[in-house]
Design an enzyme around this catalytic site. Structure first.
Site, PDB file in Angstrom:
ATOM      1  CG  HIS A  17      -1.710   1.376   1.153  1.00 40.42           C
ATOM      2  ND1 HIS A  17      -1.963   1.920   2.476  1.00 40.42           N
ATOM      3  CD2 HIS A  17      -2.276   1.777   0.216  1.00 40.42           C
ATOM      4  CE1 HIS A  17      -2.931   2.490   2.228  1.00 40.42           C
ATOM      5  NE2 HIS A  17      -3.076   2.569   1.447  1.00 40.42           N
ATOM      6  NE  ARG A  43      13.535  16.515 -18.557  1.00 39.12           N
ATOM      7  CZ  ARG A  43      13.932  17.664 -19.075  1.00 39.12           C
ATOM      8  NH1 ARG A  43      14.397  18.530 -19.125  1.00 39.12           N
ATOM      9  NH2 ARG A  43      15.423  16.559 -19.211  1.00 39.12           N
ATOM     10  N   GLY A 102       4.363  11.176 -21.656  1.00 39.46           N
ATOM     11  CA  GLY A 102       3.264   9.983 -21.900  1.00 39.46           C
ATOM     12  C   GLY A 102       3.629   9.139 -20.779  1.00 39.46           C
ATOM     13  CG  ASN A 103       7.273   9.560 -19.186  1.00 36.93           C
ATOM     14  OD1 ASN A 103       7.606   8.544 -19.598  1.00 36.93           O
ATOM     15  ND2 ASN A 103       7.707  10.755 -19.235  1.00 36.93           N
TER      16      ASN A 103
END
Length: 146
Positions: A22, A108, A131-132
């Site tokens: 978790h 970033r 696209g991360n």
């Protein structure tokens, strides 16, 4: 082969998902991502786009609802004119598996730092810029009937 495990998920990735606890985070990184320079636990999913992989992973991975956002996208650098249309696809996939899922945006270099603290990074064949995505693992309540 096992039943109900999406075929896109490698044994190594399924094992990683099982090992995560978790609050652990998983980075799904595009093909340009410097994953090996950021982390020692890097899995490869070359040739697979993140939308397909994200959909397969969310068949197994519960998201964490003890935090405001269950997923994070790398924010566009201020001077970059890129408009990451793939984010809408990611949001649709997240909503398909978890209607309450929320997204936050990380600058970033903060995204890179967060990747260093993640449980693992999966480098994919995704070519979309920005696209991360980072997913935060949640829990399955005892009465979920899973």
């Amino acid at each position: 082969m096992l039943k109900k495990i999406p075929k896109l998920l490698s044994p190594e990735l399924v094992r990683t998902l099982m090992e995560m606890g978790h609050g652990d985070e998983l980075v799904l990184a595009d093909a340009n991502y410097p994953g090996h320079g950021l982390h020692s636990r890097v899995l490869r999913a070359d040739g697979i786009g993140i939308p397909m992989l994200l959909d397969a992973i969310l068949e197994l991975l519960p998201l964490d609802h003890y935090v405001p956002a269950q997923a994070a996208f790398m924010a566009v650098v201020e001077s970059d004119p890129t408009v990451p249309v793939i984010w809408e696809t990611y949001k649709e996939i997240l909503a398909k598996h978890d209607a309450a899922a929320q997204v936050e945006y990380e600058e970033r270099f903060e995204f890179y730092n967060r990747s260093k603290r993640s449980y693992a990074i999966v480098i994919t064949g995704e070519e979309a810029l920005y696209g991360n995505i980072i997913l935060k693992k949640g829990v399955i309540p005892p009465d979920a009937g899973v």
